[in-house]
Design a protein around this motif. Structure first.
Motif, mmCIF file in Angstrom:
data_model
loop_
_atom_site.group_PDB
_atom_site.id
_atom_site.type_symbol
_atom_site.label_atom_id
_atom_site.label_comp_id
_atom_site.label_asym_id
_atom_site.label_seq_id
_atom_site.Cartn_x
_atom_site.Cartn_y
_atom_site.Cartn_z
ATOM 1 N N MET A 1 -10.608 3.468 0.685
ATOM 2 C CA MET A 1 -9.207 3.033 0.613
ATOM 3 C C MET A 1 -8.805 2.571 -0.777
ATOM 4 S SD MET A 1 -9.357 -0.639 2.614
ATOM 5 C CE MET A 1 -7.723 -1.188 2.145
ATOM 6 N N VAL B 1 -16.211 -13.924 -1.709
ATOM 7 C CA VAL B 1 -15.420 -13.360 -2.807
ATOM 8 C C VAL B 1 -14.397 -12.340 -2.289
ATOM 9 C CG1 VAL B 1 -17.143 -11.583 -3.363
ATOM 10 C CG2 VAL B 1 -15.532 -12.320 -5.105
ATOM 11 N N HIS B 2 -14.740 -11.635 -1.215
ATOM 12 C CA HIS B 2 -13.793 -10.664 -0.651
ATOM 13 C C HIS B 2 -12.513 -11.349 -0.174
ATOM 14 C CE1 HIS B 2 -17.821 -8.801 0.138
ATOM 15 N NE2 HIS B 2 -17.214 -7.790 -0.451
ATOM 16 N N TYR C 1 0.817 -1.213 0.000
ATOM 17 C CA TYR C 1 0.000 0.000 0.000
ATOM 18 C C TYR C 1 0.851 1.264 0.000
ATOM 19 C CZ TYR C 1 -4.445 -2.406 0.517
ATOM 20 O OH TYR C 1 -5.552 -3.174 0.285
ATOM 21 N N GLY D 1 0.508 -3.570 7.300
ATOM 22 C CA GLY D 1 1.506 -4.603 7.535
ATOM 23 C C GLY D 1 1.683 -4.766 9.033
ATOM 24 N N ARG E 1 -11.213 -11.918 7.389
ATOM 25 C CA ARG E 1 -11.519 -10.680 8.107
ATOM 26 C C ARG E 1 -12.230 -10.971 9.411
ATOM 27 N NH1 ARG E 1 -14.695 -5.428 5.820
ATOM 28 N NH2 ARG E 1 -16.526 -6.246 6.847
ATOM 29 N N ARG F 1 -4.366 -7.834 12.589
ATOM 30 C CA ARG F 1 -4.954 -7.407 11.320
ATOM 31 C C ARG F 1 -4.024 -7.688 10.140
ATOM 32 N NH1 ARG F 1 -9.807 -6.915 9.895
ATOM 33 N NH2 ARG F 1 -10.189 -6.020 11.937
ATOM 34 N N SER F 2 -2.732 -7.643 10.381
ATOM 35 C CA SER F 2 -1.776 -7.829 9.271
ATOM 36 C C SER F 2 -1.889 -9.227 8.660
ATOM 37 C CB SER F 2 -0.346 -7.579 9.743
ATOM 38 O OG SER F 2 -0.044 -8.411 10.847
ATOM 39 N N SER G 1 -9.819 -9.064 -9.521
ATOM 40 C CA SER G 1 -9.626 -10.123 -8.529
ATOM 41 C C SER G 1 -8.922 -11.334 -9.124
ATOM 42 C CB SER G 1 -10.960 -10.556 -7.921
ATOM 43 O OG SER G 1 -11.639 -9.445 -7.400
ATOM 44 N N GLN H 1 -9.385 -9.008 -0.277
ATOM 45 C CA GLN H 1 -9.537 -7.737 -0.951
ATOM 46 C C GLN H 1 -8.946 -6.564 -0.175
ATOM 47 O OE1 GLN H 1 -13.735 -6.594 -1.495
ATOM 48 N NE2 GLN H 1 -13.176 -7.174 -3.552
ATOM 49 N N THR H 2 -9.264 -6.469 1.111
ATOM 50 C CA THR H 2 -8.743 -5.347 1.886
ATOM 51 C C THR H 2 -7.595 -5.795 2.788
ATOM 52 O OG1 THR H 2 -10.514 -5.639 3.502
ATOM 53 C CG2 THR H 2 -10.861 -4.020 1.788
ATOM 54 N N GLN I 1 -4.701 -10.542 7.712
ATOM 55 C CA GLN I 1 -5.905 -10.635 6.863
ATOM 56 C C GLN I 1 -5.558 -10.821 5.390
ATOM 57 O OE1 GLN I 1 -9.121 -7.804 7.554
ATOM 58 N NE2 GLN I 1 -9.552 -7.789 5.367
#
Ligand SMILES: Cc1cc2nc3c(=O)[nH]c(=O)nc-3n(C[C@H](O)[C@H](O)[C@H](O)COP(=O)(O)OP(=O)(O)OC[C@H]3O[C@@H](n4cnc5c(N)ncnc54)[C@H](O)[C@@H]3O)c2cc1C
Lengths: 332, 260
Positions: free
Chosen positions: B123, A281-282, A102, B166, A246, A256-257, A141, A262-263, A259
């Motif tokens: 985002m 699908v996510h 990101y 991350g 998620r 969280r890292s 995707s 998609q997000t 996950q």
């Protein structure tokens, strides 16, 4: 001039570990650049590197390193992007490459606007055809792949974010062990300088194989009911990274890292094993790059079974311990 | 507080998405980009707390107005659609410059944000999934960018976000005017009720073209799609229902296939 190579320099943004050495991804990116041009590969290290790092960069194919003193603020993407802009203006490369996480993508977008040039993200493959650069990537995707031509011109240097995991690292160049490390002057824009880092922590969840680059991944879904011990009992002997849906992250079972989807992180392991994952699908958009997909889930209607190479309809609490035991036996 | 929320109208990820002539086919099963619902929610909640107005801004074909209507139902006060044939297939920098010009016009300025205090985006858009636009738009507006916010707090003159990317968790702040992109962790988007849907029909939506923004034709992107192919869908393989031996069978299959 060798065929299928550019003859203009390439600038590569080098990310570093908390210890100040280039990340594996950054070195792979330098190798990518090395294979694309007969001219210099210039490594850009905003914030500087450990002294030993220049030899590592040289071995990967860099001809020189630019370092910029950014007052410890290079973690801010806009600050790093200003450094990319300064490096491009000074080196006038055919193309600038950054990693495709990101942060890298944000840097690429910002730098391209400031340079008046083009950008592309999530590129998996780069090659030179004639005097043109060709970039390929998966879209929608992972259901389609596209190839684009990028006009690599030093008056409008494109900035491209590349997935280093998709690239075979080149064998180290037999170049100079010592390459010059030169300071780069970076005029910081007011808006980059205005971002204040109030606090910053690096979690040690980084232990174990890196999710994005792992060859095997075991994913913890809702159906594991938060039983990390169960997930580790399979992942550890396989030397697999642990990923999560998620839901598992929302429940606080895991960082969280972890996950995937998609997000979260997109992964491309040779083996994916989903435990108690339904296959929304996510989530599955992030596992299209997997070689083999295995799923254990108690719902025979779960969409994950439509794409699994091997699926077990069953309770993870029964199937996984038996699987672990039998694997240990078979593998001796 | 004057907040512009940038949204996109995109093909539903659950639908059969495809490319034709190298471009995404739009207009069949399009919805407000799911990740922009979090942006709209953040903007509307801030104005409920601090006062002010929310303007929903969308660049796209004219039917992108449907996406703006959805934002109006969720509580935005007015909408702007930037639509122009010259923008078909626009890349990230072009989109950023166009949206920046629209924000300037909304803010009453020739360039920069004018009296707009905050620009909020999602985002990423689920069509191109680049997540490059927020940073690019902030660059074109010359405002600080706070991206990938997991939570957001705004005072009269400053925005503060927490985020985790991350393995890094950080708190970042910047003076207003600023741009913030929010993740799907930032909030729970509201579901408009009937009254909200009715009220939305009366809210104003402007449609602008490049001329309205004082922009010339779009510059050459320097990137052109030359090849695009659908990848074969993954096929279902072996499915076993556990009758007490499935763990052992799976282990044997993994070993046989050299996967472990
Ligand atoms: C905008 C947006 C973005 C999103 N991004 C992501 C993302 O990046 N990644 C992601 O993962 N999700 C994402 N999601 C969420 C996604 O839609 C799904 O909700 C999520 O992936 C489901 O996780 P799960 O499979 O663990 O849970 P569930 O869908 O609840 O599936 C759990 C499965 O486990 C089975 N099960 C229960 N108990 C057992 C047992 N004992 N043994 C075996 N099986 C059992 C259940 O029958 C069920 O099939 C996103 C959603 C939205 C709206």
């Amino acid at each position: 001039m060798p065929e299928n190579m550019l003859n203009a320099p390439i600038v590569v943004l080098v990310d570093r570990t908390p210890e100040g050495i280039p990340t594996a991804g950054a070195l792979a990116l330098v190798s990518v650049a090395r294979a694309l041009t007969s001219a210099e590969v210039v490594a850009l290290a905003p914030g500087g590197l450990e002294p030993s790092a220049s030899a590592v960069l040289a071995a990967a194919g860099a001809a020189r390193v630019l370092v910029a003193d950014l007052d410890g603020r290079e973690a801010v993407a806009a600050v790093a992007a200003d450094a990319v802009v300064a490096a491009v203006r000074s080196v006038r490369p055919a193309v600038a490459l950054v990693g495709s996480d990101y942060r890298g993508k944000e840097i690429a977008g910002r730098a391209a606007v400031l340079l008046g040039s083009a950008c592309a993200s999530d590129v998996g493959d780069l090659e030179v055809v004639g005097s043109e650069l060709r970039a390929s990537k998966l879209v929608l995707s992972g259901t389609w792949s596209t190839t684009m031509t990028v006009s690599a011109q030093s008056d409008h240097t494109p900035v491209i974010s590349v997935h280093p995991s998709a690239v075979e690292p080149a064998s180290p160049a037999a170049g100079e062990a010592e390459i010059p490390v030169e300071p780069l002057d970076v005029p910081l824009s007011a808006e980059a300088a205005a971002v204040k880092v109030v606090s910053r922590e690096v979690s040690d969840a980084a232990a174990g194989p890196d999710l994005a680059e792992a060859q095997r991944v075991v994913v913890m879904g809702r159906g594991t009911d938060g039983d990390l011990g169960l997930v580790h009992s399979l992942a550890d002997p396989l030397d697999a990274a642990i990923g999560a849906t998620r839901v598992a992250c929302d429940e606080g079972w895991i960082e969280r890292s972890a996950q995937v989807g998609q997000t979260g992180v997109s992964i491309a392991p040779s083996l994916y094993i989903g435990l108690g994952v339904s296959g929304a699908v996510h989530h599955t958009s992030g596992i299209q790059g997997a070689g083999t997909i295995v799923a254990v889930c108690d719902d025979s209607e779960a969409p994950i079974f439509e794409m699994a190479d091997y699926g077990v309809v069953g309770d993870v609490a029964e199937v996984v311990p038996q699987l672990v035991e039998e694997l240990a036996r078979l593998r001796g | 507080m004057k907040i512009v929320v940038c949204i996109k109208h995109v093909p539903d990820v659950q639908s059969e998405r495809r490319l034709e002539e190298g471009r995404l086919v739009r207009g069949e099963d399009d919805v407000l980009n799911e990740l922009d619902e979090n942006a709209v929610e953040a903007a509307v909640a801030l104005v409920e707390e601090l006062g002010g107005e929310v303007i929903a801004l969308c660049m796209g074909p004219e039917d992108a107005e449907d996406g703006v209507r959805r934002a109006l139902q969720m509580g935005a006060d007015s909408g702007v659609v930037v639509s122009d044939d010259a923008l078909v297939g626009a890349d990230v920098p072009t989109t950023a410059r166009t949206l920046a010009a629209a924000v300037s016009k909304i803010g009453g300025a020739d360039s920069g944000p004018g009296d707009v205090d905050l620009v909020i985006t999602g985002m990423a858009s689920l069509d191109a999934m680049t997540s490059m636009l927020p940073g690019a738009l902030a660059a074109a507006l010359h405002v600080p960018a706070l991206t990938l916010a997991g939570s957001l707090e705004v005072s009269a003159d400053e925005a503060t976000i927490t985020r985790s990317t991350g393995t890094v968790r950080e708190v970042l702040s910047a003076p207003l005017p600023a741009l913030v992109s929010v993740t799907d962790q930032a909030n729970e988007p509201r579901y408009p009720n009937f009254a909200a849907m009715r009220a939305a029909r009366k809210k104003p939506v402007d449609v602008w073209d490049l001329g309205d923004l004082g922009l010339d034709a779009v510059a050459e992107a320097g990137i052109a799609v030359v090849d695009f192919t659908e990848r074969p869908a993954r096929e279902a393989g072996v499915i076993r229902t556990d009758a007490g031996e499935a763990g052992r069978e799976l282990a044997a299959w993994l070993v046989e296939n050299n996967l472990v």
